[in-house]
Every structure is written in C-alpha cells, then in structure tokens.
Motif scaffolding. Structure first.
Motif, PDB file in Angstrom:
ATOM      1  N   TRP A 119      -6.443   1.344  -6.461  1.00 11.64           N
ATOM      2  CA  TRP A 119      -6.714   2.917  -6.487  1.00 11.64           C
ATOM      3  C   TRP A 119      -8.256   3.943  -6.035  1.00 11.64           C
ATOM      4  CZ3 TRP A 119      -8.910   6.436  -8.976  1.00 11.64           C
ATOM      5  CH2 TRP A 119      -9.835   6.191 -10.371  1.00 11.64           C
ATOM      6  N   LYS A 139       0.697  -2.018   0.481  1.00  9.61           N
ATOM      7  CA  LYS A 139       0.136  -0.060  -0.459  1.00  9.61           C
ATOM      8  C   LYS A 139       1.348   1.689   0.084  1.00  9.61           C
ATOM      9  CE  LYS A 139      -3.960  -2.071   2.806  1.00  9.61           C
ATOM     10  NZ  LYS A 139      -4.523  -2.334   3.081  1.00  9.61           N
ATOM     11  N   THR A 140       0.162   2.537  -1.021  1.00  8.88           N
ATOM     12  CA  THR A 140       1.060   3.665  -0.199  1.00  8.88           C
ATOM     13  C   THR A 140      -0.272   5.173  -0.824  1.00  8.88           C
ATOM     14  OG1 THR A 140       2.794   2.499  -2.380  1.00  8.88           O
ATOM     15  CG2 THR A 140       2.208   5.003  -2.352  1.00  8.88           C
ATOM     16  N   LEU A 197      -0.752   9.034  -0.152  1.00  6.63           N
ATOM     17  CA  LEU A 197      -0.335  10.005  -0.457  1.00  6.63           C
ATOM     18  C   LEU A 197      -1.146  11.402  -0.195  1.00  6.63           C
ATOM     19  CD1 LEU A 197       1.946   8.875  -4.090  1.00  6.63           C
ATOM     20  CD2 LEU A 197       2.766   8.750  -2.464  1.00  6.63           C
ATOM     21  N   HIS A 201      -3.150   0.303  -4.130  1.00  2.90           N
ATOM     22  CA  HIS A 201      -3.087  -1.150  -3.451  1.00  2.90           C
ATOM     23  C   HIS A 201      -2.672  -1.779  -4.518  1.00  2.90           C
ATOM     24  CE1 HIS A 201      -5.370  -4.699  -1.343  1.00  2.90           C
ATOM     25  NE2 HIS A 201      -3.332  -4.822  -0.720  1.00  2.90           N
TER      26      HIS A 201
END
Length: 86
Positions: free
Chosen positions: A66, A39-40, A42, A57
């Motif tokens: 997303w 997972k990211t 931002l 993800h």
C-alpha cells in the motif's frame, strides 16, 4: 489531479522515484492499474473535497502492498468541521 499531486515537490521527495512523471507515463500507469483486479486506486474525500490518494496492491493471498499521500495543501492531523488539529 493525481498526477498533479504526485509531481508536487513535497510528494516527489518522498517517493521511490523523485523525478517528475509526464502525462503519457501517468496515463499508461493509471490505465494498467485501473484494469488490474489486484490493484485498487482510491481518492480520499472529506466534506466533498479531495484530500488524498490511496493505492492498494494485493499480489498474493494474505499480502497487501500500500501507499498513500495527502493532497498538497490538505489540512494535517484530524479534521472535524473543516478545521485541522494535530
């Protein structure tokens, strides 16, 4: 900030879950997501101001889930030099 945005009525009405999220639940989600290499999270900034949130993800190879939303009150459309245009 992200929890405040997520709980804003304009954002909540577009989410899978439209009820408010409390701070303990948000903290649990954030800690788990931040530690998960799939997972990211931002925060989109423009001219030094937070304008939105993006979630990526990648649960499988060649697969991405997303989501995103703009900060409540953020300008809509393309922004150049601090002015919005549609």
């Amino acid at each position: 900030m992200i929890l405040e945005w997520r709980n804003h009525p304009d954002i909540r009405k577009c989410m899978y879950r439209s009820t408010p999220i409390d701070s303990a639940e948000h903290q649990h989600w954030f800690e788990n997501s931040a530690q998960n290499p799939e997972k990211t999270l931002l925060v989109y900034e423009e001219h030094g101001r937070e304008r939105g949130f993006v979630f990526l993800h990648c649960p499988r190879r060649n697969s991405v889930e997303w989501g995103f939303y703009t900060a409540p009150g953020a300008p809509k459309g393309r922004v150049e030099d601090g002015t919005a245009s549609s």
